[in-house]
Each structure stands twice: as structure tokens, then as C-alpha cells.
Design a protein around this motif. Structure first.
Motif, mmCIF file in Angstrom:
data_model
loop_
_atom_site.group_PDB
_atom_site.id
_atom_site.type_symbol
_atom_site.label_atom_id
_atom_site.label_comp_id
_atom_site.label_asym_id
_atom_site.label_seq_id
_atom_site.Cartn_x
_atom_site.Cartn_y
_atom_site.Cartn_z
ATOM 1 N N GLU A 56 -35.053 63.291 115.416
ATOM 2 C CA GLU A 56 -33.455 64.065 115.232
ATOM 3 C C GLU A 56 -33.840 64.849 114.046
ATOM 4 N N CYS A 57 -32.248 65.808 113.906
ATOM 5 C CA CYS A 57 -32.245 65.783 112.657
ATOM 6 C C CYS A 57 -31.597 65.179 111.600
ATOM 7 N N HIS A 58 -32.021 65.395 110.063
ATOM 8 C CA HIS A 58 -31.031 64.309 109.292
ATOM 9 C C HIS A 58 -29.626 64.009 109.398
ATOM 10 N N GLU A 59 -28.844 64.695 109.942
ATOM 11 C CA GLU A 59 -27.329 64.668 110.328
ATOM 12 C C GLU A 59 -27.270 63.445 111.644
ATOM 13 N N ASP A 60 -28.095 64.101 112.302
ATOM 14 C CA ASP A 60 -27.767 63.485 113.475
ATOM 15 C C ASP A 60 -28.271 62.381 113.501
ATOM 16 N N PHE A 61 -29.452 61.957 112.787
ATOM 17 C CA PHE A 61 -29.939 60.667 112.684
ATOM 18 C C PHE A 61 -28.649 59.713 111.883
ATOM 19 N N LEU A 62 -28.373 60.654 110.848
ATOM 20 C CA LEU A 62 -26.873 59.753 110.060
ATOM 21 C C LEU A 62 -26.016 59.000 111.083
ATOM 22 N N ASP A 63 -25.643 59.519 112.037
ATOM 23 C CA ASP A 63 -24.695 59.286 113.434
ATOM 24 C C ASP A 63 -25.253 58.196 114.504
ATOM 25 N N ASP A 64 -26.630 58.368 114.377
ATOM 26 C CA ASP A 64 -27.250 57.371 115.420
ATOM 27 C C ASP A 64 -27.137 55.944 115.341
ATOM 28 N N VAL A 65 -26.487 55.570 115.550
ATOM 29 C CA VAL A 65 -26.027 53.558 115.565
ATOM 30 C C VAL A 65 -27.334 53.107 115.892
ATOM 31 N N ASN A 66 -27.900 53.433 117.501
ATOM 32 C CA ASN A 66 -29.061 52.525 118.164
ATOM 33 C C ASN A 66 -30.123 52.856 117.331
ATOM 34 N N LEU A 67 -29.919 53.535 116.897
ATOM 35 C CA LEU A 67 -31.936 54.191 116.350
ATOM 36 C C LEU A 67 -31.797 53.524 114.894
ATOM 37 N N HIS A 68 -30.649 53.183 113.676
ATOM 38 C CA HIS A 68 -30.096 52.260 112.846
ATOM 39 C C HIS A 68 -30.901 51.123 113.672
ATOM 40 N N VAL A 69 -30.266 49.973 114.178
ATOM 41 C CA VAL A 69 -30.632 48.868 115.009
ATOM 42 C C VAL A 69 -31.823 49.074 114.850
ATOM 43 N N GLN A 70 -32.322 50.105 116.059
ATOM 44 C CA GLN A 70 -34.210 49.340 116.266
ATOM 45 C C GLN A 70 -34.702 49.657 114.924
ATOM 46 N N ILE A 71 -34.761 50.602 114.085
ATOM 47 C CA ILE A 71 -35.440 50.605 112.521
ATOM 48 C C ILE A 71 -34.810 49.106 111.918
ATOM 49 N N ALA A 72 -33.626 49.083 111.299
ATOM 50 C CA ALA A 72 -33.133 47.621 110.887
ATOM 51 C C ALA A 72 -34.301 46.359 111.427
ATOM 52 N N LEU A 73 -34.341 46.710 112.858
ATOM 53 C CA LEU A 73 -34.557 45.417 113.400
ATOM 54 C C LEU A 73 -36.251 45.283 113.118
ATOM 55 N N ILE A 74 -36.994 46.642 113.570
ATOM 56 C CA ILE A 74 -38.378 47.084 113.004
ATOM 57 C C ILE A 74 -39.371 46.924 111.776
ATOM 58 N N PHE A 75 -38.743 47.258 111.095
ATOM 59 C CA PHE A 75 -38.974 47.492 109.529
ATOM 60 C C PHE A 75 -37.816 47.219 108.810
ATOM 61 N N GLY A 76 -36.939 46.840 108.612
ATOM 62 C CA GLY A 76 -35.916 45.741 107.862
ATOM 63 C C GLY A 76 -35.257 47.066 107.370
ATOM 64 N N PRO A 77 -34.100 45.732 106.851
ATOM 65 C CA PRO A 77 -32.333 46.839 106.722
ATOM 66 C C PRO A 77 -33.135 47.543 105.237
ATOM 67 N N LYS A 78 -33.508 47.374 104.195
ATOM 68 C CA LYS A 78 -34.086 47.970 102.985
ATOM 69 C C LYS A 78 -34.919 49.575 103.230
ATOM 70 N N ILE A 79 -35.500 49.189 104.368
ATOM 71 C CA ILE A 79 -35.897 50.642 105.240
ATOM 72 C C ILE A 79 -35.384 50.986 105.452
ATOM 73 N N LEU A 80 -34.460 50.607 106.414
ATOM 74 C CA LEU A 80 -32.912 51.340 106.771
ATOM 75 C C LEU A 80 -32.438 52.517 105.876
ATOM 76 N N GLN A 81 -32.022 51.798 104.317
ATOM 77 C CA GLN A 81 -31.012 52.208 103.933
ATOM 78 C C GLN A 81 -31.755 53.473 103.017
ATOM 79 N N TYR A 82 -33.268 53.385 102.621
ATOM 80 C CA TYR A 82 -34.147 53.893 102.095
ATOM 81 C C TYR A 82 -34.302 55.048 102.920
ATOM 82 N N VAL A 83 -34.678 55.186 104.375
ATOM 83 C CA VAL A 83 -34.243 56.740 104.895
ATOM 84 C C VAL A 83 -32.673 57.193 105.198
ATOM 85 N N THR A 84 -31.873 56.587 105.326
ATOM 86 C CA THR A 84 -30.468 56.852 105.093
ATOM 87 C C THR A 84 -30.536 57.816 103.360
#
Length: 190
Positions: A56-84
Motif C-alpha cells: 500500500e502507498c503511505h496514504e492508503d496505509f494510514l486509512d487501513d485500520v485492519n492492517l494497523h490492528v495486525q501490525i499492532a498485534l504482531i509487532f506491538g503498538p510502538k512499532i505501529l506508531q513508528y510506522v505511522t
């Protein structure tokens, strides 16, 4: 400034949370977010699962809540925040500097600032207590660094050498010289 960044901004791989054996990889480039997964199972009915990938491009990723949940579950909320933050264009340039360059910069800070900086992250704690940093600080603050001082620093460390007062330092160097002289006398006598 963003042109100084490498093509790959962040990359991580991790096994999914227990009891899963699935493996995941996350890669952030300047233009897109890639999320890959490999399903690992011993069951025959799941062996045919093929690896998957989402780009996904960066803009699409920022809107993809499902992918955010997956990343937070696997890599943790700090990684999700950093990627965001990366996708929003908020880069941490200081974190991207090399250790030798950071050591050079830190060596010019006041001692109180070095102490505060060491409390900000594991990386800065490691850098602020490293012998390389304190060797640079000793070189900057002392007129000359003698061979005896270098020898003593090998044993006690540059940081300890820096914080040792001059009288104690002179006493320790004198003791070391005396020990070396005694050893030379014993070796010449035998």
C-alpha cells in the motif's frame, strides 16, 4: 532532507503471537508499506496456503485500520506508531545517524546533558556509557593523554578515569609504575 534517507526506511520480521508459528515481515520504503506473511502449519489441509503480501502507498496505509490492528498485534503498538509516523513524513533523523557520528556530537555536550541523554533510549544509554565516548571526552578535556593514562584506562575504563580526581589518578599511575618496575627487577634477576 528527506532525500538523504535510504530507500528502505524500516524493516522488521517476527513470528506471530503464540500459539501461531506464522511468520510476518514489515517493510517501509519511501513510497509504500509492504506486509508479508507465511502460514506455517503441520496440518495437511493448511500446507497448501501460499505466502501473502499487501503493498500500500503511505496514504492508503494510514486509512487501513485492519492492517494497523495486525501490525499492532504482531509487532506491538510502538512499532505501529513508528510506522505511522514514517508514513506521515515524520522522520527521526537523529536515530538514523551512525554511532561514530553520534559519539562525536555527544562528546561536546555538558556532563549533565550526557546524563539526561543516556536516559532517553537504550541506544543512547549504550553510547553515553561507552568507552569510545569517554576516551574522546578525556582527549578533549586533558592537555595530554600519557601512555600511563591509556594503560590505566584499559584496566578501569575511560569513564572511571575521567571521574577519578587528579590525586587519586597520580597515585594509581605511580602504583602501576612501581609494579612494572618490580616485575622488571624480578625478570632481570632471574
Amino acid at each position: 532532507m528527506a532525500s538523504l534517507l535510504p530507500e528502505t526506511l524500516f524493516e522488521a520480521g517476527r513470528q506471530g503471537p503464540a500459539p501461531s508459528k506464522d511468520y510476518y515481515q514489515l517493510q517501509i520504503t519511501r513510497s509504500q508499506v509492504s506486509f508479508r506473511w507465511w502460514r506455517i502449519s503441520l496440518r495437511n489441509d493448511r500446507r497448501l496456503n501460499r505466502p501473502g503480501m499487501t503493498n500500500e502507498c503511505h496514504e492508503d496505509f494510514l486509512d487501513d485500520v485492519n492492517l494497523h490492528v495486525q501490525i499492532a498485534l504482531i509487532f506491538g503498538p510502538k512499532i505501529l506508531q513508528y510506522v505511522t509516523n514514517l508514513c506521515k513524513g515524520e522522520y527521526d533523523y537523529l536515530e538514523r545517524l551512525s554511532d561514530p557520528l553520534l559519539l562525536q556530537i555527544i562528546s561536546y555536550l555538558d556532563l549533565e546533558d550526557i546524563a539526561r541523554l543516556s536516559q532517553t533510549s537504550h541506544r543512547f544509554q549504550k553510547l553515553c556509557t561507552s568507552d569510545k565516548l569517554w576516551e574522546q571526552i578525556v582527549a578533549l578535556t586533558c592537555d595530554t593523554v600519557t601512555r600511563d593514562m591509556k594503560s590505566l584506562a584499559k584496566d578501569i575504563g575511560w569513564r572511571q578515569l575521567f571521574f577519578t580526581n587528579k590525586l587519586q589518578l597520580q597515585r594509581q599511575i605511580r602504583k602501576r609504575r612501581q609494579k612494572n618496575d618490580d616485575k622488571e627487577e624480578v625478570s632481570t634477576e632471574s
